[in-house]
Scaffold this motif. Sequence first.
Motif, PDB file in Angstrom:
ATOM      1  N   ARG B  90       0.829  -1.195   0.000  1.00 46.15           N
ATOM      2  CA  ARG B  90       0.000   0.000   0.000  1.00 46.15           C
ATOM      3  C   ARG B  90       0.867   1.250   0.000  1.00 46.15           C
ATOM      4  O   ARG B  90       0.517   2.259  -0.601  1.00 46.15           O
ATOM      5  CB  ARG B  90      -0.922   0.012   1.228  1.00 46.15           C
ATOM      6  CG  ARG B  90      -1.946  -1.106   1.218  1.00 46.15           C
ATOM      7  CD  ARG B  90      -2.992  -0.904   2.318  1.00 46.15           C
ATOM      8  NE  ARG B  90      -2.397  -0.780   3.645  1.00 46.15           N
ATOM      9  CZ  ARG B  90      -2.080  -1.792   4.422  1.00 46.15           C
ATOM     10  NH1 ARG B  90      -2.279  -3.028   4.034  1.00 46.15           N
ATOM     11  NH2 ARG B  90      -1.552  -1.585   5.611  1.00 46.15           N
ATOM     12  N   ASP B  91       2.019   1.173   0.699  1.00 45.67           N
ATOM     13  CA  ASP B  91       2.921   2.322   0.730  1.00 45.67           C
ATOM     14  C   ASP B  91       3.564   2.512  -0.640  1.00 45.67           C
ATOM     15  O   ASP B  91       3.755   3.635  -1.100  1.00 45.67           O
ATOM     16  CB  ASP B  91       3.993   2.109   1.808  1.00 45.67           C
ATOM     17  CG  ASP B  91       3.380   1.996   3.200  1.00 45.67           C
ATOM     18  OD1 ASP B  91       2.240   2.469   3.379  1.00 45.67           O
ATOM     19  OD2 ASP B  91       4.034   1.434   4.096  1.00 45.67           O
ATOM     20  N   LEU B  92       3.871   1.385  -1.285  1.00 45.21           N
ATOM     21  CA  LEU B  92       4.382   1.432  -2.659  1.00 45.21           C
ATOM     22  C   LEU B  92       3.355   2.152  -3.543  1.00 45.21           C
ATOM     23  O   LEU B  92       3.689   3.079  -4.284  1.00 45.21           O
ATOM     24  CB  LEU B  92       4.621   0.002  -3.152  1.00 45.21           C
ATOM     25  CG  LEU B  92       5.132  -0.250  -4.572  1.00 45.21           C
ATOM     26  CD1 LEU B  92       5.757  -1.654  -4.663  1.00 45.21           C
ATOM     27  CD2 LEU B  92       4.031  -0.139  -5.616  1.00 45.21           C
ATOM     28  N   ALA B  93       2.104   1.744  -3.427  1.00 47.67           N
ATOM     29  CA  ALA B  93       1.046   2.349  -4.249  1.00 47.67           C
ATOM     30  C   ALA B  93       0.938   3.844  -3.966  1.00 47.67           C
ATOM     31  O   ALA B  93       0.738   4.643  -4.871  1.00 47.67           O
ATOM     32  CB  ALA B  93      -0.288   1.657  -3.976  1.00 47.67           C
ATOM     33  N   ALA B  94       1.084   4.227  -2.688  1.00 50.85           N
ATOM     34  CA  ALA B  94       0.977   5.641  -2.322  1.00 50.85           C
ATOM     35  C   ALA B  94       2.052   6.455  -3.041  1.00 50.85           C
ATOM     36  O   ALA B  94       1.766   7.529  -3.589  1.00 50.85           O
ATOM     37  CB  ALA B  94       1.106   5.807  -0.803  1.00 50.85           C
ATOM     38  N   TYR B  95       3.295   5.945  -3.082  1.00 52.66           N
ATOM     39  CA  TYR B  95       4.350   6.682  -3.785  1.00 52.66           C
ATOM     40  C   TYR B  95       4.177   6.628  -5.296  1.00 52.66           C
ATOM     41  O   TYR B  95       4.477   7.591  -6.004  1.00 52.66           O
ATOM     42  CB  TYR B  95       5.754   6.208  -3.373  1.00 52.66           C
ATOM     43  CG  TYR B  95       6.382   7.196  -2.419  1.00 52.66           C
ATOM     44  CD1 TYR B  95       6.810   8.439  -2.877  1.00 52.66           C
ATOM     45  CD2 TYR B  95       6.476   6.922  -1.058  1.00 52.66           C
ATOM     46  CE1 TYR B  95       7.337   9.377  -2.001  1.00 52.66           C
ATOM     47  CE2 TYR B  95       7.000   7.853  -0.171  1.00 52.66           C
ATOM     48  CZ  TYR B  95       7.433   9.081  -0.652  1.00 52.66           C
ATOM     49  OH  TYR B  95       7.935  10.011   0.205  1.00 52.66           O
ATOM     50  N   GLU B  96       3.654   5.510  -5.811  1.00 53.10           N
ATOM     51  CA  GLU B  96       3.413   5.420  -7.250  1.00 53.10           C
ATOM     52  C   GLU B  96       2.399   6.459  -7.707  1.00 53.10           C
ATOM     53  O   GLU B  96       2.493   7.000  -8.796  1.00 53.10           O
ATOM     54  CB  GLU B  96       2.916   4.018  -7.626  1.00 53.10           C
ATOM     55  CG  GLU B  96       4.024   3.008  -7.841  1.00 53.10           C
ATOM     56  CD  GLU B  96       5.029   3.479  -8.884  1.00 53.10           C
ATOM     57  OE1 GLU B  96       4.739   3.397 -10.079  1.00 53.10           O
ATOM     58  OE2 GLU B  96       6.110   3.947  -8.482  1.00 53.10           O
ATOM     59  N   LYS B  97       1.428   6.729  -6.830  1.00 47.61           N
ATOM     60  CA  LYS B  97       0.399   7.698  -7.204  1.00 47.61           C
ATOM     61  C   LYS B  97       0.983   9.082  -7.415  1.00 47.61           C
ATOM     62  O   LYS B  97       0.409   9.898  -8.128  1.00 47.61           O
ATOM     63  CB  LYS B  97      -0.709   7.750  -6.140  1.00 47.61           C
ATOM     64  CG  LYS B  97      -1.780   6.694  -6.376  1.00 47.61           C
ATOM     65  CD  LYS B  97      -2.828   6.699  -5.271  1.00 47.61           C
ATOM     66  CE  LYS B  97      -3.589   5.381  -5.275  1.00 47.61           C
ATOM     67  NZ  LYS B  97      -3.965   4.947  -3.925  1.00 47.61           N
ATOM     68  N   THR B  98       2.114   9.390  -6.762  1.00 44.71           N
ATOM     69  CA  THR B  98       2.729  10.698  -6.979  1.00 44.71           C
ATOM     70  C   THR B  98       3.270  10.782  -8.397  1.00 44.71           C
ATOM     71  O   THR B  98       3.407  11.871  -8.947  1.00 44.71           O
ATOM     72  CB  THR B  98       3.906  10.953  -6.002  1.00 44.71           C
ATOM     73  OG1 THR B  98       4.987  10.062  -6.331  1.00 44.71           O
ATOM     74  CG2 THR B  98       3.492  10.702  -4.560  1.00 44.71           C
ATOM     75  N   GLY B  99       3.609   9.636  -8.998  1.00 50.15           N
ATOM     76  CA  GLY B  99       4.104   9.615 -10.376  1.00 50.15           C
ATOM     77  C   GLY B  99       5.471  10.256 -10.547  1.00 50.15           C
ATOM     78  O   GLY B  99       5.921  10.491 -11.660  1.00 50.15           O
ATOM     79  N   LYS B 100       6.160  10.553  -9.433  1.00 51.43           N
ATOM     80  CA  LYS B 100       7.405  11.308  -9.522  1.00 51.43           C
ATOM     81  C   LYS B 100       8.634  10.485  -9.149  1.00 51.43           C
ATOM     82  O   LYS B 100       9.746  10.984  -9.167  1.00 51.43           O
ATOM     83  CB  LYS B 100       7.330  12.554  -8.607  1.00 51.43           C
ATOM     84  CG  LYS B 100       6.328  13.590  -9.089  1.00 51.43           C
ATOM     85  CD  LYS B 100       6.807  14.282 -10.355  1.00 51.43           C
ATOM     86  CE  LYS B 100       5.670  15.011 -11.083  1.00 51.43           C
ATOM     87  NZ  LYS B 100       5.055  16.070 -10.271  1.00 51.43           N
ATOM     88  N   PHE B 101       8.442   9.232  -8.798  1.00 51.53           N
ATOM     89  CA  PHE B 101       9.594   8.399  -8.426  1.00 51.53           C
ATOM     90  C   PHE B 101       9.854   7.406  -9.545  1.00 51.53           C
ATOM     91  O   PHE B 101       8.976   6.618  -9.890  1.00 51.53           O
ATOM     92  CB  PHE B 101       9.307   7.671  -7.104  1.00 51.53           C
ATOM     93  CG  PHE B 101      10.404   6.717  -6.696  1.00 51.53           C
ATOM     94  CD1 PHE B 101      11.674   7.193  -6.369  1.00 51.53           C
ATOM     95  CD2 PHE B 101      10.179   5.344  -6.652  1.00 51.53           C
ATOM     96  CE1 PHE B 101      12.684   6.317  -6.000  1.00 51.53           C
ATOM     97  CE2 PHE B 101      11.196   4.470  -6.284  1.00 51.53           C
ATOM     98  CZ  PHE B 101      12.439   4.957  -5.956  1.00 51.53           C
ATOM     99  N   ASP B 102      11.021   7.452 -10.142  1.00 51.45           N
ATOM    100  CA  ASP B 102      11.259   6.556 -11.288  1.00 51.45           C
ATOM    101  C   ASP B 102      12.219   5.416 -10.953  1.00 51.45           C
ATOM    102  O   ASP B 102      12.687   4.720 -11.846  1.00 51.45           O
ATOM    103  CB  ASP B 102      11.735   7.339 -12.510  1.00 51.45           C
ATOM    104  CG  ASP B 102      13.152   7.875 -12.327  1.00 51.45           C
ATOM    105  OD1 ASP B 102      13.652   7.836 -11.172  1.00 51.45           O
ATOM    106  OD2 ASP B 102      13.751   8.308 -13.316  1.00 51.45           O
ATOM    107  N   GLY B 103      12.550   5.272  -9.669  1.00 46.75           N
ATOM    108  CA  GLY B 103      13.373   4.137  -9.269  1.00 46.75           C
ATOM    109  C   GLY B 103      12.510   2.891  -9.087  1.00 46.75           C
ATOM    110  O   GLY B 103      11.391   2.827  -9.599  1.00 46.75           O
TER     111      GLY B 103
END
Lengths: 199, 199
Positions: B90-103
């Motif tokens: 769920r935390d992964l999904a939360a950061y994915e939603k920002t769309g700004k992390f490409d690692g």
Amino acid sequence: MEYYSSHISNLIEQLSRLPGIGAKSAQRLAFHIVNMSSEQVRQLADSMLDARNNIQYCKSCCTLTDQEFCPICSDSRRNPRVIMVVENPRDLAAYEKTGKFDGVYHVLHGAISPMLGIGPDDIRLKELMRRLQNNEVDEVIIATNSSLEGETTAMYISKLIKPSGIKVSRIASGVPVGGDLEYIDEVTLLRALEGRVEL
Amino acid sequence: MEYYSSHISNLIEQLSRLPGIGAKSAQRLAFHIVNMSSEQVRQLADSMLDARNNIQYCKSCCTLTDQEFCPICSDSRRNPRVIMVVENPRDLAAYEKTGKFDGVYHVLHGAISPMLGIGPDDIRLKELMRRLQNNEVDEVIIATNSSLEGETTAMYISKLIKPSGIKVSRIASGVPVGGDLEYIDEVTLLRALEGRVEL
């Protein structure tokens, strides 16, 4: 949501359609479910299918049950001459928990709501009137919620029954205005029952 | 609960075992489910079984997925030299939603908690260390929660990785954007003060 597997996305979507389950809860539940044992998930899924496929409306009071007549209507210790009218089976359960009502119930499965386009024919009112035809009922206690819809329904039912000469009563206020029966403590429910007034 | 059919009682019991579902919500959900169409209930039940039976841990980042490698680890546009460590999908999904992390990510599936008896071997830490062995990672960003357990886990991982010379960072903690200072706890306020940056 590309970052979840389609199986999980699908489960989240299915769960979020349930009442009171928002996007976040659906996510949380979905991950809990995939972390449960296969056996536990199987039991949960089966319990849903079982309940859905084995449930029917009681031929007398219209509550949900798995037999032709529900346990309360089948119980010879209950007094069939006093009928308490409730909106749904959860409200029935709430009054049953008090253990002090020995009559039977009638479950409307809803309340009249002109706003939502729910009329008298959309709830189990015909079934109630049919039960009153044979002079076998002394009193109808209306225990619909004290919301606008509940009060409207109570007034409507009262006017419908009065001409037959059967006593009609309404559970007392004591139930807070706007309150939902199923969330109210047993003492308040009992107070409301004792203080009922004839309509 | 004699006043419910055993099928419904069973469903209520199963539902109330889920996290965040209390007795009342379980009742509400159960009655909603028996009022759904058979087809809808079948879909809901199937989605649970499907998710549970088709899910596995990504061979690289340990998130839950239905393939050997998750969509993010398989995506050639993502930079595998930067790994963000999170507690759960769920935390992964939360950061994915920002769309700004490409690692890419690494999912621990928990956090170290001496109180709950969860040690370093109970979370996916060995798998993280294995990913760092081939000199193919430049930075590990620790994005565990800012709870006691999350901080403990962050400290532990940091000490474990530092000797290898790989850069280790921790996401900033402080006042949430849009947060009203007066409603924020003192620990967070202090953390925000300590972490102040020159403008």
